[in-house]
Enzyme design. Sequence first.
Site: not given
Ligand SMILES: *Cc1c(COP(=O)(O)O)cnc(C)c1O
Length: 376
Positions: A52, A104, A201
């Site tokens: 951790r 977001y 992403k």
């Molecule tokens: C998807 C996203 C997040 C959050 O990410 P997760 O991995 O789904 O928790 C934050 N900011 C933006 C711009 C995103 O597209």
Amino acid sequence: MTEPSQNIDTAAVHAGAHSASPYGDLAPPIHLSTTFERAPDGGYPGGHIYSRNHNPNRSALEDALAVLEGGAASAAFASGMAAATAIFQALAPGDHVIIPADCYYGTRRVLEEHFTRWGLSFTAVEMERAEQVRAAMLPATRMIWIETPSNPLLRITDIAEVVGIAAEAGAVTVCDNTLATPVLQRPFELGVDLVLHATTKYLGGHSDVLGGAVVARVEDELFQRIRAMQIAGGAVCSPFDSWLLLRGMRTLPLRMRAHAENAMAVARYLLDASSVTRVHYPGLEDHPGHELARRQMRAFGGMLSFEVAGGAEGAMRAASRLELITRATSFGGVHSMIEHRASIQPGGGIPLGLLRLSVGIEHVDDIIADLRNALG
Ligand SMILES: *Cc1c(COP(=O)(O)O)cnc(C)c1O
């Protein structure tokens, strides 16, 4: 501190590679052990205690993220929202945060539903209008949260201008750089203090890993609080997820070029499509943020949205006819994905006929053929 010392294409291939294996592995091994052996004298010869706190795969990922973003250090989390949460947890009760109206939705929701109970307050403004940011500044404003290009409307915020407003008041700035990635936008060069990534992403890039990261321009007290929260709270990026992310990041510059080139061609096609009433893409000359995006970004990215005649029904019908482009939430994978945003984010002020398209790296002719078939 700014540019990686190598070109980003080279840095992406090599950053975070440590060849500590006695076998001489080129691909890094995955360190699944949760705990690490102590020496008879009580020391930790391997430099690790418990997973951790630190794990070799996570450290390699964090090193690579800091190199690519041009920052001093980074902390990798189990999701983008875990990373954003750690940033808000580093603030104190009574602090005020300014966020963009087209933020977001998860970021806004965590503030609204959880952090207001902990004594944080926030104001949402149209951040592409500097006068709105100025007007929202309060004596308690400690942080301005920037997200550019925004999602799903692809609005462009002038990062340097907002950094200037924050600096006058001694507030810090965070830039959610998820859409642009360090390949297309360099927030630290514009004075931003912290960069947030949903590594889920583009950095991962294959829709097979959930992750997030905070990168710091300097390793200051604020970042140390975020690091402490990461270790104490334990919402860390797992060894395998760290490994997958680093593997994905090796091809990030190549993928971003392909995403951006394809998105530009798709946006131009959509402009001429008769059932499309509006296209939101900063690469188009008539986009209100086009000139700013041209200055602030190296290319306009792989995300766009467009509005279809016939409102929600028209948009859903068009999406239902697609065969190559997948109907799914999220974005940033190699495959094209489309989403009717208003039905997943009801009440968010999203136009009902809006479809958000994450343009993949398939051949652009095939993507356009699929759209033509669905929209025609
Ligand atoms: C998807 C996203 C997040 C959050 O990410 P997760 O991995 O789904 O928790 C934050 N900011 C933006 C711009 C995103 O597209």
